[in-house]
Design a protein around this motif. Structure first.
Motif, PDB file in Angstrom:
ATOM      1  N   ALA A 227      -2.065  -6.770  25.298  1.00  0.00           N
ATOM      2  CA  ALA A 227      -1.802  -5.693  24.345  1.00  0.00           C
ATOM      3  C   ALA A 227      -0.850  -4.678  24.972  1.00  0.00           C
ATOM      4  O   ALA A 227      -0.790  -4.533  26.197  1.00  0.00           O
ATOM      5  N   PRO A 228      -0.084  -3.938  24.162  1.00  0.00           N
ATOM      6  CA  PRO A 228       0.761  -2.869  24.705  1.00  0.00           C
ATOM      7  C   PRO A 228      -0.052  -1.918  25.577  1.00  0.00           C
ATOM      8  O   PRO A 228      -1.213  -1.628  25.283  1.00  0.00           O
ATOM      9  N   ALA A 229       0.569  -1.433  26.658  1.00  0.00           N
ATOM     10  CA  ALA A 229      -0.188  -0.691  27.666  1.00  0.00           C
ATOM     11  C   ALA A 229       0.562   0.548  28.124  1.00  0.00           C
ATOM     12  O   ALA A 229       1.790   0.641  28.037  1.00  0.00           O
ATOM     13  N   ALA A 230      -0.227   1.500  28.639  1.00  0.00           N
ATOM     14  CA  ALA A 230       0.309   2.707  29.278  1.00  0.00           C
ATOM     15  C   ALA A 230      -0.503   2.967  30.530  1.00  0.00           C
ATOM     16  O   ALA A 230      -1.727   2.803  30.529  1.00  0.00           O
ATOM     17  N   VAL A 231       0.166   3.353  31.589  1.00  0.00           N
ATOM     18  CA  VAL A 231      -0.478   3.729  32.847  1.00  0.00           C
ATOM     19  C   VAL A 231       0.001   5.135  33.184  1.00  0.00           C
ATOM     20  O   VAL A 231       1.211   5.384  33.259  1.00  0.00           O
ATOM     21  N   ILE A 232      -0.953   6.056  33.371  1.00  0.00           N
ATOM     22  CA  ILE A 232      -0.635   7.477  33.479  1.00  0.00           C
ATOM     23  C   ILE A 232      -1.397   8.067  34.661  1.00  0.00           C
ATOM     24  O   ILE A 232      -2.593   7.785  34.833  1.00  0.00           O
ATOM     25  N   CYS A 233      -0.749   8.902  35.448  1.00  0.00           N
ATOM     26  CA  CYS A 233      -1.453   9.545  36.562  1.00  0.00           C
ATOM     27  C   CYS A 233      -0.734  10.809  36.986  1.00  0.00           C
ATOM     28  O   CYS A 233       0.443  11.022  36.676  1.00  0.00           O
ATOM     29  N   GLY A 234      -1.459  11.643  37.723  1.00  0.00           N
ATOM     30  CA  GLY A 234      -0.880  12.838  38.301  1.00  0.00           C
ATOM     31  C   GLY A 234      -0.413  12.583  39.719  1.00  0.00           C
ATOM     32  O   GLY A 234      -1.042  11.840  40.468  1.00  0.00           O
ATOM     33  N   THR A 235       0.669  13.217  40.095  1.00  0.00           N
ATOM     34  CA  THR A 235       1.188  13.019  41.455  1.00  0.00           C
ATOM     35  C   THR A 235       0.278  13.639  42.506  1.00  0.00           C
ATOM     36  O   THR A 235       0.355  13.278  43.680  1.00  0.00           O
ATOM     37  N   ASN A 236      -0.583  14.584  42.100  1.00  0.00           N
ATOM     38  CA  ASN A 236      -1.492  15.239  43.034  1.00  0.00           C
ATOM     39  C   ASN A 236      -2.923  14.714  42.923  1.00  0.00           C
ATOM     40  O   ASN A 236      -3.859  15.352  43.423  1.00  0.00           O
ATOM     41  N   ASP A 237      -3.090  13.573  42.297  1.00  0.00           N
ATOM     42  CA  ASP A 237      -4.417  12.978  42.191  1.00  0.00           C
ATOM     43  C   ASP A 237      -4.789  12.381  43.546  1.00  0.00           C
ATOM     44  O   ASP A 237      -4.105  11.485  44.032  1.00  0.00           O
ATOM     45  N   PRO A 238      -5.879  12.847  44.174  1.00  0.00           N
ATOM     46  CA  PRO A 238      -6.220  12.363  45.505  1.00  0.00           C
ATOM     47  C   PRO A 238      -6.719  10.922  45.536  1.00  0.00           C
ATOM     48  O   PRO A 238      -6.667  10.276  46.592  1.00  0.00           O
ATOM     49  N   SER A 239      -7.197  10.402  44.410  1.00  0.00           N
ATOM     50  CA  SER A 239      -7.757   9.043  44.409  1.00  0.00           C
ATOM     51  C   SER A 239      -6.930   8.046  43.614  1.00  0.00           C
ATOM     52  O   SER A 239      -7.034   6.836  43.854  1.00  0.00           O
ATOM     53  N   SER A 240      -6.121   8.519  42.672  1.00  0.00           N
ATOM     54  CA  SER A 240      -5.359   7.603  41.812  1.00  0.00           C
ATOM     55  C   SER A 240      -3.936   8.126  41.631  1.00  0.00           C
ATOM     56  O   SER A 240      -3.461   8.318  40.504  1.00  0.00           O
ATOM     57  N   SER A 241      -3.260   8.327  42.721  1.00  0.00           N
ATOM     58  CA  SER A 241      -1.886   8.825  42.695  1.00  0.00           C
ATOM     59  C   SER A 241      -0.946   7.690  42.274  1.00  0.00           C
ATOM     60  O   SER A 241      -1.361   6.546  42.103  1.00  0.00           O
ATOM     61  N   PRO A 242       0.346   7.981  42.121  1.00  0.00           N
ATOM     62  CA  PRO A 242       1.294   6.917  41.781  1.00  0.00           C
ATOM     63  C   PRO A 242       1.289   5.747  42.765  1.00  0.00           C
ATOM     64  O   PRO A 242       1.585   4.618  42.359  1.00  0.00           O
ATOM     65  N   THR A 243       0.939   5.984  44.020  1.00  0.00           N
ATOM     66  CA  THR A 243       0.893   4.870  44.965  1.00  0.00           C
ATOM     67  C   THR A 243      -0.211   3.879  44.617  1.00  0.00           C
ATOM     68  O   THR A 243      -0.143   2.711  44.990  1.00  0.00           O
ATOM     69  N   VAL A 244      -1.216   4.344  43.887  1.00  0.00           N
ATOM     70  CA  VAL A 244      -2.290   3.475  43.403  1.00  0.00           C
ATOM     71  C   VAL A 244      -1.972   2.949  42.010  1.00  0.00           C
ATOM     72  O   VAL A 244      -2.169   1.760  41.713  1.00  0.00           O
ATOM     73  N   MET A 245      -1.468   3.810  41.148  1.00  0.00           N
ATOM     74  CA  MET A 245      -1.315   3.481  39.733  1.00  0.00           C
ATOM     75  C   MET A 245      -0.057   2.675  39.403  1.00  0.00           C
ATOM     76  O   MET A 245      -0.072   1.826  38.505  1.00  0.00           O
ATOM     77  N   GLU A 246       1.047   2.942  40.099  1.00  0.00           N
ATOM     78  CA  GLU A 246       2.260   2.181  39.776  1.00  0.00           C
ATOM     79  C   GLU A 246       2.091   0.691  40.068  1.00  0.00           C
ATOM     80  O   GLU A 246       2.515  -0.145  39.251  1.00  0.00           O
ATOM     81  N   PRO A 247       1.442   0.295  41.185  1.00  0.00           N
ATOM     82  CA  PRO A 247       1.189  -1.142  41.382  1.00  0.00           C
ATOM     83  C   PRO A 247       0.317  -1.756  40.291  1.00  0.00           C
ATOM     84  O   PRO A 247       0.455  -2.949  39.979  1.00  0.00           O
ATOM     85  N   ILE A 248      -0.592  -0.948  39.701  1.00  0.00           N
ATOM     86  CA  ILE A 248      -1.387  -1.442  38.576  1.00  0.00           C
ATOM     87  C   ILE A 248      -0.459  -1.799  37.417  1.00  0.00           C
ATOM     88  O   ILE A 248      -0.573  -2.870  36.806  1.00  0.00           O
ATOM     89  N   ARG A 287       3.868   1.538  19.819  1.00  0.00           N
ATOM     90  CA  ARG A 287       4.153   0.163  20.252  1.00  0.00           C
ATOM     91  C   ARG A 287       3.066  -0.830  19.853  1.00  0.00           C
ATOM     92  O   ARG A 287       3.188  -2.023  20.132  1.00  0.00           O
ATOM     93  N   VAL A 288       2.010  -0.344  19.211  1.00  0.00           N
ATOM     94  CA  VAL A 288       0.907  -1.225  18.808  1.00  0.00           C
ATOM     95  C   VAL A 288       1.143  -1.707  17.386  1.00  0.00           C
ATOM     96  O   VAL A 288       1.188  -0.891  16.459  1.00  0.00           O
ATOM     97  N   PRO A 289       1.288  -3.016  17.167  1.00  0.00           N
ATOM     98  CA  PRO A 289       1.474  -3.530  15.802  1.00  0.00           C
ATOM     99  C   PRO A 289       0.297  -3.147  14.913  1.00  0.00           C
ATOM    100  O   PRO A 289      -0.855  -3.212  15.321  1.00  0.00           O
ATOM    101  N   ARG A 290       0.587  -2.686  13.718  1.00  0.00           N
ATOM    102  CA  ARG A 290      -0.417  -2.349  12.724  1.00  0.00           C
ATOM    103  C   ARG A 290      -1.312  -1.190  13.160  1.00  0.00           C
ATOM    104  O   ARG A 290      -2.406  -1.021  12.636  1.00  0.00           O
ATOM    105  N   ALA A 291      -0.859  -0.381  14.107  1.00  0.00           N
ATOM    106  CA  ALA A 291      -1.663   0.768  14.519  1.00  0.00           C
ATOM    107  C   ALA A 291      -1.839   1.741  13.361  1.00  0.00           C
ATOM    108  O   ALA A 291      -2.889   2.348  13.175  1.00  0.00           O
ATOM    109  N   ILE A 292      -0.804   1.890  12.544  1.00  0.00           N
ATOM    110  CA  ILE A 292      -0.863   2.753  11.373  1.00  0.00           C
ATOM    111  C   ILE A 292      -0.915   1.873  10.132  1.00  0.00           C
ATOM    112  O   ILE A 292      -0.139   0.928   9.993  1.00  0.00           O
ATOM    113  N   GLY A 293      -1.848   2.207   9.256  1.00  0.00           N
ATOM    114  CA  GLY A 293      -1.962   1.436   8.022  1.00  0.00           C
ATOM    115  C   GLY A 293      -2.729   0.153   8.186  1.00  0.00           C
ATOM    116  O   GLY A 293      -2.676  -0.725   7.311  1.00  0.00           O
TER     117      GLY A 293
END
Length: 296
Positions: A227-248, A287-293
């Motif tokens: 399914a269409p996806a989004a990965v979001i994080c804060g640069t100052n997150d001590p446990s899930s920073s971009p170094t953790v989230m971008e590889p995801i 980006r999700v098909p049929r998300a609206i309607g």
């Protein structure tokens, strides 16, 4: 866990920010708070869709078991208590409860957005109920299971919360640390999250700690998301920073994924930078098909 031989369904209390057309966007909150951590982001979502004259879609934010208005699961409903004091079936039970809530409202699919512990829930929904996933957003989270030391610490916190009937063991979430974002260091953040934590049920904090300690490793799920996806994080997150989230995000090779790193933002990105998170979620919805309607 065999879905035909699991404990009774857990009870979760849904909070509907808005009804609308199409399939719901379901916001799954983090620990140790409840659905209210989504308030600012949900407001930004509604205001932005109104300002842009977009079709309104349902926005929900259920409370996890033992959080906010949702009751603490009984021992009988929690599955097996492992020797290490964790609930290895707990995450599966939450995932099933969320999907059953969706089905009870007449929907077959949702766009699921999970932050931190909410991300564990959303990933487990992907694992157990991929047919219910029309879109998926992972915020400030990870796929790893707990280490032995982390599990032991969760169980220790759980015992203290129950024995002393207090949420004090998790008040460290509002402690200011070097490198924290400007919002995380603000008095508004400290006061708001401190209030929310103190309002939680100690037994509910304990249950979620035992559940999270018993969760499986979910890193194999990223490559299975279609399914269409989004990965979001804060640069100052001590446990899930971009170094953790971008590889995801990079492991999501079977889908269209957008990665958003938010500057000067900590772990609770949806509260700290609600408009940026709302914009990323609206992009996902588009980006999700049929998300609206969609048909209810």
């Amino acid at each position: 866990m065999d879905k035909e031989h699991k404990p009774m369904t857990l009870t979760i209390e849904n909070h509907i920010y808005r009804d609308g057309e199409g399939i719901p966007l379901i916001l799954v909150h983090g620990f140790p708070v409840d659905h209210r951590m989504w308030d600012r982001c949900a407001t930004a979502l509604m205001e932005t869709t109104d300002a842009q004259e977009l079709t309104q879609f349902p926005i929900w934010a259920p409370d996890m078991p033992g959080a906010g208005a949702s009751p603490v699961p009984s021992e009988a409903a929690s599955g097996t208590l492992a020797e290490d004091g964790t609930y290895p079936q707990g995450l599966d039970l939450i995932a099933d409860a969320y999907v059953e809530l969706l089905h009870a409202a007449g929907y077959g699919q949702a766009i699921w957005a999970g932050l931190s512990m909410g991300g564990y829930v959303v990933l487990d929904i992907q694992r157990r109920h991929p047919e219910a996933v029309a879109g998926i957003a992972l915020l400030d989270t990870k796929g790893d299971a707990d280490s032995e030391a982390s599990r032991d610490n969760r169980v220790r916190i759980a015992r203290t919360c129950v024995e002393r009937h207090t949420t004090d063991p998790v008040m460290f979430f509002v402690d200011v640390q070097p490198g924290d974002s400007s919002v995380k260091q603000s008095s508004a953040y400290i006061e708001q999250f401190g209030t929310w934590i103190r309002e939680q049920q100690p037994a509910g904090i304990a249950w979620r700690e035992r559940m999270a300690g018993g969760r499986p490793d979910l890193n194999d799920q990223f490559a299975r998301i279609t399914a269409p996806a989004a990965v979001i994080c804060g640069t100052n997150d001590p446990s899930s920073s971009p170094t953790v989230m971008e590889p995801i995000a990079q492991q999501m090779t079977q889908t269209d994924v957008a990665f958003t790193a938010i500057e000067d933002c900590g772990h609770f990105s949806a509260w700290e930078r609600p408009q940026i998170v709302a914009d990323a979620l609206l992009d996902l919805v588009s980006r999700v098909p049929r998300a609206i309607g969609g048909v209810r």
